[in-house]
Write a protein that holds these residues in place. Structure first.
Motif, PDB file in Angstrom:
ATOM      1  N   GLU A 215      -0.391  -6.354  -1.447  1.00  0.00           N
ATOM      2  CA  GLU A 215       1.048  -6.051  -1.398  1.00  0.00           C
ATOM      3  C   GLU A 215       1.419  -6.150   0.290  1.00  0.00           C
ATOM      4  N   ASN A 216       0.524  -5.399   0.813  1.00  0.00           N
ATOM      5  CA  ASN A 216       0.688  -5.381   2.396  1.00  0.00           C
ATOM      6  C   ASN A 216       0.439  -6.684   2.986  1.00  0.00           C
TER       7      ASN A 216
ATOM      8  N   ASN B 172       3.728  -8.920   2.423  1.00  0.00           N
ATOM      9  CA  ASN B 172       4.645  -8.511   3.449  1.00  0.00           C
ATOM     10  C   ASN B 172       4.423  -9.067   4.829  1.00  0.00           C
TER      11      ASN B 172
END
Length: 525
Positions: A132-133, A136
């Motif tokens: 997810e990082n 982003n």
């Protein structure tokens, strides 16, 4: 002689004084035309090992000429190849190398896709926060893009990644969040132009798979009409564009057949399942074929077509046994080429190649979703079997004493075992073969042999299975029991610890205890 010497000296001075910047520029242009062009072509070869070998050789040369962009591009090819061959840890290590080069690369679109592909590797490793990082990070670079087609096409891949990450969270993912990510992906794709025929093909290839995923999600959310609409849209796109090596129609037919089976529309179910069988012959998806056989035997059984039901039951059992006994194959094997081979163009840009790489990355995410879905359906199937058994079998598992094939002594001992099972004395702690043998007035060896012969189990497995069947019945029939903690349940049915209890439950039923209780709770609301 003197004149020639001066000419030679002038030539040497000219070469030595050549602008170093110009030299570097020429070396970089040569690298793009040769090494990067070769790597771009190899991405369509379906041969990850060849890509890895070529990329590593090119990377060494890029380092030699101090070409950061060339190193970055070689690393992207390595990440792609490692993902395609299931070497996700290696892909993340290369991703960290590219992290250090991002500040030196003035190509926001490429950096965006780089982060999306790294996120894919972390997703398959189950490191969802890291995935997810990186998504982003990709999103941040996507916001810098000026070209609309680049911006929205890469944005669609990012939201697909978010949907995959959410779908991988736990045994019961938040399907509403998954659906929202897919709808954002849909919105992004709808803003990609179709003036360019190649871009239109790539956009709609992704769109057909997106509608498939939306249909699956809607079906899981118990919205059959919406699911059917999405499935039909996916098929319509596939029919219009006739994508090469595209297996989306197979997946769609399988899901529609399953949807109709749930709706008890058995005639339509059979039509779509049989079409799915025909489509599967063009590829090789034995797990899908097994699912289709199961759908066909269940639908024909409901219609009373006993001959066809028996036929597909035999096909299902044969294939299922074959898949069970065969060595398990990871779903993340190298992905087959899903698009027509890229036309050879001397002056092809990096942009088109990167777009196609994004599509292949998306297919990896689709495969991961299908893997999760298959796993979830297996748990659901095992759960339903367990519930059906609990409905009709309240621990009456003994063998009748009236068995002409056994001796009088064996029948007598089996009758005692029946009474032992009905008494629920197997829930006592510290139970042993010797103590039960004494209770049943027989020798331990005789009791062990009888259980082995007529129950086809060891003594310990026999006792554990009785305990598990008993607790399954209690949990199903009495909701108040579900509030007990695992260690309390374990003690109440004779296990020494919750770890031993959980392990025995999974071994006997095929599903985790936590999953079973959650399903019971959700169905009772």
């Amino acid at each position: 002689m003197t004149k020639n010497f001066y000419y030679l000296l002038l030539l040497i001075l000219t070469i030595s004084c050549t602008n170093p910047t110009e030299k570097q520029k020429l070396a970089e242009e040569s690298f793009q035309k040769k090494e990067i062009a070769v790597l771009d072509q190899l991405e369509f070869s379906g041969n990850p090992q060849l890509i890895i070998k070529t990329a590593e050789e090119s990377k060494r040369y890029a380092k030699k000429i101090n070409y950061d962009y060339g190193i970055f591009k070689c690393n992207m090819s390595l990440i792609f190849a490692f993902n395609a061959s299931g070497k996700y840890k290696e892909a993340t290590l290369i991703g960290k190398e590219n992290d250090a080069l991002v500040g030196k690369i003035k190509a926001d679109y490429i950096v965006c896709l780089n982060y999306t592909n790294i996120a894919s590797a972390y997703s398959y490793l189950g490191l969802l926060d890291e995935a997810e990082n990186y998504l982003n990070k990709a999103l941040a670079y996507n916001e810098k893009l000026k070209n609309d087609d680049d911006k929205y096409y890469s944005l669609a891949g990012i939201y697909s990644g978010f949907a995959f990450v959410e779908g991988m969270r736990g045994e019961s993912p938040n399907l509403i969040k998954v659906q929202k990510s897919y709808l954002k992906q849909l919105s992004a794709l709808q803003q990609v132009g179709e003036n360019n025929k190649k871009i239109a093909q790539k956009k709609n290839a992704q769109l057909s798979m997106l509608y498939l995923n939306l249909g699956i999600t809607s079906s899981e959310l118990k919205n059959p009409q919406e699911a059917k609409s999405y499935f039909q849209k996916s098929l319509s796109i596939c029919k219009k564009y006739k994508f090469a090596n595209n297996n989306t129609p197979l997946f769609v037919h399988t899901e529609i057949a399953r949807l109709f089976l749930d709706q008890k529309n058995y005639d339509s179910c059979i039509v779509y399942a049989q079409k799915g069988i025909m489509l599967e012959k063009k590829g090789h998806f034995p797990e899908i074929r097994r699912d289709l056989f199961e759908i066909l035997y269940r639908s024909n059984s409901k219609k009373g077509n006993h001959q066809d039901s028996e036929k597909y039951t035999n096909l299902y059992m044969k294939l299922n046994d074959s898949l069970t006994n065969a060595q398990k194959r990871g779903i993340n094997t190298p992905v087959k080429v899903i698009m027509e081979k890229k036309e050879k163009e001397k002056n092809s840009t990096v942009k088109n190649v990167i777009i196609i790489s994004a599509i292949i990355s998306f297919v990896l995410l689709l495969c991961g979703w299908l893997f999760w879905k298959t796993k979830n359906k297996k748990l659901q199937k095992d759960y339903q079997k367990l519930i059906e058994r609990s409905k009709f079998n309240n621990q009456n598992t003994g063998i009748s004493a009236e068995n002409n094939s056994t001796s009088v002594a064996a029948n007598a001992l089996l009758e005692k075992l029946n009474n032992f099972e009905k008494s629920k004395e197997f829930t006592r702690k510290n139970i042993s073969l010797t103590s039960i043998a004494d209770q049943l007035e027989t020798a331990p060896d005789s009791l062990s042999d009888t259980i082995q012969q007529y129950k086809q189990k060891t003594f310990n497995n026999y006792i554990n299975d009785l305990r598990i069947e008993h607790v399954v019945y209690l949990l199903y029939s009495n909701p108040k029991i579900r509030i007990y903690k695992e260690d309390e349940l374990a003690k109440n049915i004779g296990f020494t610890s919750k770890t031993e209890f959980a392990s025995a439950f999974k071994k006997t039923t095929g599903i985790p205890l936590s999953y079973f209780i959650k399903k019971l709770e959700s169905e009772s609301k």
